[in-house]
Design an enzyme around this catalytic site. Structure first.
Site, PDB file in Angstrom:
ATOM      1  CE  LYS A  88      -8.699   1.291   3.200  1.00 27.08           C
ATOM      2  NZ  LYS A  88      -9.397   0.599   2.090  1.00 27.08           N
ATOM      3  N   GLY A 127     -11.511   3.796   1.303  1.00 29.60           N
ATOM      4  CA  GLY A 127     -12.353   3.467   0.163  1.00 29.60           C
ATOM      5  C   GLY A 127     -11.915   2.145  -0.443  1.00 29.60           C
ATOM      6  CB  VAL A 155      -0.951  -7.372   8.329  1.00 30.42           C
ATOM      7  CG1 VAL A 155      -1.935  -6.931   9.407  1.00 30.42           C
ATOM      8  CG2 VAL A 155       0.483  -7.218   8.839  1.00 30.42           C
ATOM      9  CG  ASN A 161      -9.203  -8.712   6.035  1.00 35.28           C
ATOM     10  OD1 ASN A 161      -8.898  -8.854   7.208  1.00 35.28           O
ATOM     11  ND2 ASN A 161      -8.836  -7.656   5.331  1.00 35.28           N
ATOM     12  CB  ALA A 217      -1.694  -1.982  -2.698  1.00 31.26           C
ATOM     13  CE  LYS A 228     -11.712  -2.305   4.661  1.00 31.22           C
ATOM     14  NZ  LYS A 228     -10.557  -2.969   4.019  1.00 31.22           N
ATOM     15  CG  ASP A 243     -12.736  -0.439   1.981  1.00 34.51           C
ATOM     16  OD1 ASP A 243     -12.211  -1.228   1.181  1.00 34.51           O
ATOM     17  OD2 ASP A 243     -12.112   0.102   2.911  1.00 34.51           O
ATOM     18  CB  THR A 267     -12.797  -5.865   1.818  1.00 35.56           C
ATOM     19  OG1 THR A 267     -12.387  -4.518   1.616  1.00 35.56           O
ATOM     20  CG2 THR A 267     -11.747  -6.553   2.679  1.00 35.56           C
ATOM     21  CD  GLU A 308      -4.464  -4.101   9.501  1.00 31.31           C
ATOM     22  OE1 GLU A 308      -4.874  -4.238  10.669  1.00 31.31           O
ATOM     23  OE2 GLU A 308      -3.405  -3.513   9.216  1.00 31.31           O
ATOM     24  CD1 TRP A 330      -2.448   1.680   2.331  1.00 32.27           C
ATOM     25  CD2 TRP A 330      -2.754   1.562   0.132  1.00 32.27           C
ATOM     26  NE1 TRP A 330      -3.440   2.582   1.989  1.00 32.27           N
ATOM     27  CE2 TRP A 330      -3.645   2.533   0.647  1.00 32.27           C
ATOM     28  CE3 TRP A 330      -2.752   1.311  -1.247  1.00 32.27           C
ATOM     29  CZ2 TRP A 330      -4.520   3.261  -0.156  1.00 32.27           C
ATOM     30  CZ3 TRP A 330      -3.637   2.036  -2.047  1.00 32.27           C
ATOM     31  CH2 TRP A 330      -4.503   2.986  -1.503  1.00 32.27           C
TER      32      TRP A 330
END
Length: 339
Positions: free
Chosen positions: A104, A133, A276, A253, A137, A188, A241, A245, A278, A11
């Protein structure tokens, strides 16, 4: 403008390249000297394969050179590194430097929003904006048309960020609802983990649509309780978003969730993803915020139990489906009529 991007993952690298393309003097800062050297030498981030970093884009691990004389500081680190990165900026960035949070999440141990951490660390007078949003990346780095929202308590600061980032493939809207934008960005990820779990369990499109819709309702209710605006969650930082996602193959995720649904533990799934996830951290924060705010968030709370208490995902779904009967909206005018 002289801009430094703090965080050299996919990112941060993508945003640094965008800012460079926009004509700014850009430095990409990495906490790791070895990683900074590798990026300088190879001009490619392993997380963004085959995308070359321009030679003119400066890459460093030196704090002084990254903070000296800059007009804007962009933070693009994982949620667990946000506070430490804010400490890097403390007493080093110029007085009027605009701090732009593009991370985020919610801090795991305190459930604090990132804007609160930044104000506590850098001072109330520091101009701060949060950007969120549907922005993977990988796609921003490939110049694929994308849109996002820049939120700040000061609309002039949001407009400054809009001008800094916006170009022919990134459209930026402004907002003053920092709480709504940051909550949408974090929560999200929890719903996306659940979406992946449902896929791993073998459920279908009906389940995904149900999960996303009711998950968005939970997000909006908490947002309003915490002082944000419900309509923000219907925009890019919420619904937009959430869609990307929950549905994209780029989503860490979602990928982790699929593996959990297929039988892996949360720790095994995150190790397999190799980056990661998140939503794992946000699930704990969402669980704590639901309790402290007295907001009913059954999906996020079941996600917490699956991720942190080892609850069987199929059992969690069955319990969600067998909850007491409800009306869909809370207008205060509807009542349940059985029969």
């Amino acid at each position: 403008m002289k801009v430094s991007v703090f965080g050299s993952g996919a990112w941060g690298t993508a945003i640094a390249m965008l800012l460079h393309e926009n004509g700014h003097d850009v430095t990409l800062w990495s906490r790791s000297a070895d990683k900074a050297e590798s990026l300088r030498k190879n001009r490619e981030n392993p997380l963004l394969k085959s995308i070359k970093i321009p030679q003119e884009l400066n890459i460093t691990s030196d704090k002084e050179s990254a903070t000296g004389g800059i007009d804007a500081a962009v933070i693009a680190v994982p949620s667990f590194a946000l506070r430490d990165t804010a400490e890097v900026l403390r007493n080093k960035i110029p007085k009027n430097c605009v701090v732009i949070c593009m991370s985020k999440g919610i801090e795991k141990d305190t459930s604090n929003l990132f804007s609160i951490i930044l104000k506590d660390t850098l001072g109330e007078k520091t101009p701060i904006a949060s950007v969120s949003g549907p922005m993977h990346a990988e796609e921003v780095a490939k110049r694929i048309p994308t849109a996002c929202v820049a939120a700040s308590d000061d609309l002039e600061v949001a407009g400054y960020v809009q001008d800094l980032l916006m170009n022919e493939y990134l459209r930026v809207y402004t907002s003053t609802d920092v709480t709504g934008v940051e909550l949408g960005a974090a929560l999200k990820n929890v719903i996306a983990l659940c979406a992946g779990i449902c896929d791993g369990l073998g459920f279908g499109d009906n389940t995904l649509a149900m999960l996303m819709t009711r998950g968005l309702a939970e997000m909006a209710e908490l947002c309003v309780k915490m002082g944000g605006r419900k309509e923000t969650l219907a925009g890019l930082a919420g619904l937009g978003d959430l869609i990307v996602t929950c549905m994209s193959h780029h989503s860490r995720n979602r990928r982790a969730g699929v593996m959990i649904g297929q039988g892996m533990s949360a720790q095994e799934a995150m190790a397999q993803v190799g980056a990661v996830v998140e939503g794992y951290f946000a699930a704990k924060a969402a669980f704590e915020l639901a309790k402290s705010s007295n907001v009913e968030m059954p999906i996020c709370c079941e996600a917490y139990r699956v991720l942190y208490e080892g609850k069987d995902p199929l059992t969690a779904m069955r319990e969600l489906m067998s909850r007491e009967r409800k009306i869909e909206t809370k207008s205060g005018e509807e009542t349940w009529v059985s029969g």
